[in-house]
Write a protein that holds these residues in place. Structure first.
Motif, PDB file in Angstrom:
ATOM      1  N   ARG A 172       0.841  -1.189   0.000  1.00  0.00           N
ATOM      2  CA  ARG A 172       0.000   0.000   0.000  1.00  0.00           C
ATOM      3  C   ARG A 172       0.885   1.250   0.000  1.00  0.00           C
ATOM      4  NH1 ARG A 172      -3.735   3.571   2.640  1.00  0.00           N
ATOM      5  NH2 ARG A 172      -2.045   4.318   3.940  1.00  0.00           N
ATOM      6  N   THR A 203       1.312   5.391   0.594  1.00  0.00           N
ATOM      7  CA  THR A 203       0.730   6.522   1.310  1.00  0.00           C
ATOM      8  C   THR A 203       0.588   7.663   0.306  1.00  0.00           C
ATOM      9  OG1 THR A 203       1.804   5.847   3.346  1.00  0.00           O
ATOM     10  CG2 THR A 203       1.084   8.128   3.202  1.00  0.00           C
ATOM     11  N   PRO A 204      -0.640   8.073   0.022  1.00  0.00           N
ATOM     12  CA  PRO A 204      -0.797   9.095  -1.023  1.00  0.00           C
ATOM     13  C   PRO A 204      -0.260  10.455  -0.590  1.00  0.00           C
ATOM     14  CG  PRO A 204      -2.903   8.601   0.015  1.00  0.00           C
ATOM     15  CD  PRO A 204      -1.915   7.650   0.598  1.00  0.00           C
ATOM     16  N   MET A 205       0.267  11.173  -1.536  1.00  0.00           N
ATOM     17  CA  MET A 205       0.741  12.522  -1.275  1.00  0.00           C
ATOM     18  C   MET A 205      -0.355  13.492  -1.697  1.00  0.00           C
ATOM     19  SD  MET A 205       3.833  12.296  -0.171  1.00  0.00           S
ATOM     20  CE  MET A 205       4.626  13.874  -0.459  1.00  0.00           C
ATOM     21  N   PRO A 206      -0.643  14.472  -0.856  1.00  0.00           N
ATOM     22  CA  PRO A 206      -1.718  15.389  -1.205  1.00  0.00           C
ATOM     23  C   PRO A 206      -1.406  16.196  -2.458  1.00  0.00           C
ATOM     24  CG  PRO A 206      -0.685  15.995   0.876  1.00  0.00           C
ATOM     25  CD  PRO A 206      -0.057  14.736   0.447  1.00  0.00           C
ATOM     26  N   VAL A 259       3.949   7.263  -1.575  1.00  0.00           N
ATOM     27  CA  VAL A 259       5.287   6.879  -1.123  1.00  0.00           C
ATOM     28  C   VAL A 259       5.211   5.570  -0.360  1.00  0.00           C
ATOM     29  CG1 VAL A 259       6.302   9.175  -1.058  1.00  0.00           C
ATOM     30  CG2 VAL A 259       5.006   8.381   0.896  1.00  0.00           C
ATOM     31  N   ILE A 260       6.283   4.798  -0.432  1.00  0.00           N
ATOM     32  CA  ILE A 260       6.367   3.587   0.377  1.00  0.00           C
ATOM     33  C   ILE A 260       7.689   3.587   1.142  1.00  0.00           C
ATOM     34  CG2 ILE A 260       4.917   2.172  -1.140  1.00  0.00           C
ATOM     35  CD1 ILE A 260       7.576   0.838  -2.090  1.00  0.00           C
ATOM     36  N   ASN A 261       7.741   2.706   2.119  1.00  0.00           N
ATOM     37  CA  ASN A 261       8.921   2.574   2.964  1.00  0.00           C
ATOM     38  C   ASN A 261       9.852   1.543   2.335  1.00  0.00           C
ATOM     39  OD1 ASN A 261      10.754   1.937   4.962  1.00  0.00           O
ATOM     40  ND2 ASN A 261       9.238   1.005   6.331  1.00  0.00           N
ATOM     41  N   PRO A 273       9.220   7.417  -3.571  1.00  0.00           N
ATOM     42  CA  PRO A 273       8.031   7.805  -4.329  1.00  0.00           C
ATOM     43  C   PRO A 273       7.697   6.732  -5.370  1.00  0.00           C
ATOM     44  CG  PRO A 273       9.916   9.142  -4.994  1.00  0.00           C
ATOM     45  CD  PRO A 273      10.385   8.260  -3.871  1.00  0.00           C
TER      46      PRO A 273
END
Lengths: 730, 152
Positions: B37, B39-42, B51-53, B60
């Protein structure tokens, strides 16, 4: 020697580090002189700093540096002897010369081309200053006579004013295992020691077991050295600096010390321990010492004069020559600290993961595991704080660099400028300091070039001819505030507005408040202004300054008063590594807000929210109205909800007094998060300062509250900033 | 690259995006990861998935289908993220699936015909044919946006 890790390069590197310190002392001293200090010690400090740099440079054959430093030193010597009283012109030259020394040092360090032209010019000016009184002396001590003789320096520097005095020392040296493990060689140390004077080295082998009992990795041997030298005790200890903590070292005796040759430590002199007692042979107790010393089984003699040693032992000497008075500080490679910081960062993330999974396991909060976890959290936090403290540095060195920028830029535009600094001792993370250098340089130049008027204009305005730029640093509520203030004419708002209109940045009929006009300076388009002077124009490149401050998680603001001057305020986090955050949920996403901006949490009632105009709402909090923003909407996660009643709201407040209420869905936690930079090379998300990694490995974004208040909801070009701020101000 | 030029060998990682076949020079590929999954950037451009870890750094991730103006499909577990490195910067490219690694020579590459009506053609550096299938070779520098063309 080549089989070791090139000791020469190491020594050279440490010489340059010491140069930095000496240059700092030099700048300090000059500043004090300039401020009217009559203390002869101040001149001494300046003199010694130059002298020490010269000494070290000589040992490394950095001739250009030696030549320049030598002439500089000669002039300072005249001042020291009272033959010359530095007037303001001379002081200016001294400052320039100090700048030049630092340029030379840097050029030598980076093996870059030396600024020969400036050298020549400044040398000529120094000569001029010396006039007849110094020139003869100058001839006899010309730079060509100055040979890079490493050994010679060690004797005259630390105690320059005191005459050389022969002392007799007894040195007891017992390497620990670690000394060998780190690749050090006692023989080198002993050689260097012998180079200081007449030495008799006895090897004590009483502890040496028979071959059967010999554990090859254990150390059994210690040395007793009788040293007759002119060097002082710190110099002797300096030899062992590299093995500090890796050996047992005792130095007794001294210039007047009646220590008889071949005897052990006298009982009345307390032994000085530099290392933990050896676990194998615990000889920290004084008892076995005299015994071991009195009847050495085997005696190895190593008696050498300095001349013999200068070839191989000599290169270790010059670093001492430049050594300042011993301080209880450790010089650590920044990389090692960085590694530590990163590891602590991982530790914090791991701790968050652990606490999350223990939480999910549904353990009783009073269980041992949970208690242990609490302790673990506390420890993690302590470790983190301590690690951060290691990296904290006073902003002094940065400010000193700025005083040079002021000197250079004021000379370029022919204005007289005085730099005042306040709060030099304010400590900030090293990475922050480093990355502040460029923006500050730019802003100082701006202040000098555009902020301050010309001397004539100042005189006409009834101000002193010399302008003042004030650089201030202070801690305020977990952040560091840096201000650059000038007492110039203030921002010419009509002109700024006109330029902005001409550039098409604002509509010609736009009604802007003073603050809004000032903020136009930060717009990217503004920087293409044609009024580029020899330095940089105010506004020219200010967008770059703003971007670099933002990339540090900081903010910048301007206040300006006509005729009185302009102040730029930068607010920065103390560190770029961790943040106290409030973890919240918004539209299924996890976000982190810096805890220091959160004032309180509220639950909204239906009557609390008032519409200001379509699309903008305010909430009534304690008798005041605060603009209300739905974070989910602002960040584009969801569309506007019908009602905010019952929603959870965070009331945030910024240093500039702006307040806002943010609608969120839920609060998860308050915790420390490790800041991970976002690579914004092709996309910078508005309202987002950085990211962090949560306990489950997911990434959560860290919000930039100021950016949000400035109007993230309408991220189109620069104008959003103005339109939204209007709402905030109303 | 120079030693590759000598032997004229080129290794391509081929993958599918919206049922089309694309490929990238394998030298620019750092690793291939399973779908996680993002994390969306606004307010990010729509091809930015978020972005992911990536082992402690923030990576990105770009939806390659959207970037190429292809029909974006629902992500599922078989989707993969190709981590590429361009000028020292890591970027993740979300693709449907990775197919193969093929070795070709420079001679096998054909310059794509100039069809201006196809908006994403400029990101296709060359075409090649493998087993009678046409494979597009992506120009990574054109795919991964830089500050100049995509800054918000």
């Amino acid at each position: 020697m080549s089989d070791q890790n090139d000791p020469m390069a190491e020594i050279r590197a440490s010489f340059f580090i010491e140069c930095e310190e000496l240059l700092e002392a030099l700048q300090d001293g000059l500043q004090e002189l300039d401020d009217g200090s009559e203390d002869p010690e101040t001149i001494n400090v300046v003199f010694r700093a130059v002298h020490s740099i010269k000494g070290g440079a000589g040992a490394f054959g950095l001739e250009a540096l030696v030549r320049f430093a030598h002439r500089y030193e000669t002039v300072m010597d005249e001042v020291r002897n009272g033959n010359m009283h530095p007037d303001s012109e001379a002081m200016k030259l001294f400052f320039l010369a100090a700048d030049h020394v630092s340029d030379l040092v840097r050029a030598c360090r980076d093996e870059a081309p030396l600024p020969e032209e400036t050298s020549k010019e400044l040398l000529a000016r120094l000569d001029e200053l010396l006039g007849e009184q110094g020139i003869e002396e100058e001839e006899e001590a010309s730079a060509d006579d100055f040979q890079p003789l490493g050994v010679a320096f060690s004797l005259d520097l630390p105690d320059m004013d005191a005459g050389p005095e022969t002392g007799r020392y007894t040195i007891r040296f017992k390497p620990e295992q670690e000394l060998f493990a780190t690749g050090n060689e006692p023989q080198m140390l002993l050689k260097n020691l012998c180079a200081l004077g007449e030495a008799q080295v006895n090897c004590v082998t009483t502890d040496l077991p028979d071959l059967d009992g010999l554990a090859p990795e254990t150390t059994y041997i210690e040395w007793l050295i009788d040293l007759e030298t002119e060097a002082a005790e710190p110099e002797i200890r300096d030899i062992f600096e590299f093995v500090d903590g890796l050996c047992m070292l005792e130095v007794t005796g001294g210039p007047d010390g009646p220590t008889p040759k071949g005897e052990g430590t006298p009982d009345d002199t307390p032994p000085v321990e530099t290392a933990a007692p050896d676990p194998v042979t615990p000889d920290a107790t004084p008892a076995p010492e005299p015994e071991a010393a009195a009847k050495p089984d085997k005696v190895v003699e190593m008696k050498r004069g300095p001349a013999e040693n200068s070839k191989d032992g000599g290169d270790a000497e010059p670093r001492k020559a430049a050594a300042p008075a011993p301080k209880s500080v450790v010089r650590v490679d920044l990389e090692r600290i960085e590694r530590l910081v990163n590891l602590v960062g991982e530790l914090v993330i791991n701790q968050a993961m652990l606490s999350q999974s223990l939480d999910e396991a549904g353990l009783s909060p009073h269980s041992d595991a949970m208690n242990g976890l609490e302790e673990f959290q506390r420890l993690t936090r302590d470790i983190q704080d301590s690690v951060m403290m290691i990296r904290a540095q006073p902003v002094k060195s940065l400010f000193q660099r700025m005083s040079r920028i002021v000197r250079e830029s004021s000379a370029a535009v022919e204005k007289e400028v005085r730099l005042l600094t306040e709060g030099e001792a304010t400590e900030v993370d090293k990475t922050v300091i480093e990355r502040l250098s460029d923006p500050l340089t730019h802003m100082i130049r701006n202040s000098v070039d555009h902020g301050l008027e010309t001397p004539d204009e100042r005189a006409a305005a009834g101000k002193p001819k010399a302008g003042t730029v004030t650089l201030t640093a202070a801690h305020r509520s977990g952040r560091v505030i840096i201000e650059i203030a000038d007492d110039g004419a203030g921002i010419n708002r009509e002109k700024v507005f006109q330029v902005a209109v001409k550039k098409g940045l604002v509509a010609p009929d736009a009604q802007l408040s003073d603050t809004e006009i000032d903020n136009l300076l930060f717009l990217p388009g503004f920087s293409t202004a044609s009024q580029v002077s020899s330095l940089s124009g105010r506004g020219v490149g200010m967008d770059v300054v703003k971007t670099s401050i933002q990339s540090l998680g900081g903010r910048i603001s301007i206040t300006s008063e006509k005729g009185k001057g302009t102040t730029f305020s930068i607010s920065l986090p103390l560190t770029l590594a961790v943040l106290d955050g409030m973890v919240v949920n918004v539209a299924g996403e996890t976000l982190v807000l810096p805890l220091n901006v959160v004032v309180e949490t509220l639950s909204l009632g239906a009557d609390d929210v008032q519409m200001l105009r379509p699309g903008s709402y305010v909430v009534r909090v304690r008798g005041g109205f605060v603009p209300l923003y739905d974070l989910g909407v602002m960040l584009g996660y969801r569309s506007q909800r019908k009602t905010d009643a019952g929603a959870i709201v965070l009331l945030i407040s910024l240093e500039d007094g702006n307040r806002a209420a943010l609608v969120i869905d839920g609060i998860q936690d308050q915790r420390q998060v490790v800041i991970k930079g976002l690579d914004d090379s092709f996309y910078r998300a508005p309202g987002i300062a950085a990211a962090t990694i949560l306990g489950d490995g997911q990434i959560a974004l860290i919000l930039d509250p100021a950016d949000i208040i400035a109007g993230v909801g309408n991220p189109r070009g620069g104008d959003f900033m103005l339109s939204e701020r209007k709402i905030a101000n109303e | 690259m120079s030693d590759q030029a000598q032997t004229n060998d080129l290794e391509l990682l081929t993958f599918r995006v919206a049922d089309q076949e694309y490929s990238l020079d394998i030298m620019s590929v750092r690793e291939i990861r399973g779908w996680t999954r993002t994390t969306p950037m606004p307010h990010a451009p729509d091809f930015m998935r978020g972005v992911i870890n990536l082992r402690g750094t923030v990576l990105p991730v770009m939806d390659l289908a959207r970037r190429l103006n292809l029909a974006s499909q629902e992500t599922n577990d078989r989707n993969v993220i190709i981590v590429v490195k361009l000028q020292g910067t890591l970027t993740g490219l979300l693709v449907d699936a990775v197919s193969d690694i093929v070795a070709i020579t420079e001679d096998d590459l054909q310059i794509p015909p100039d069809i201006s009506s196809e908006p994403h053609m400029s990101v296709v550096r060359a075409l090649t044919v493998i087993d009678d299938r046409m494979i597009r070779v992506l120009d990574l520098a054109a795919v991964v946006p830089t500050t100049s063309d995509e800054a918000a």
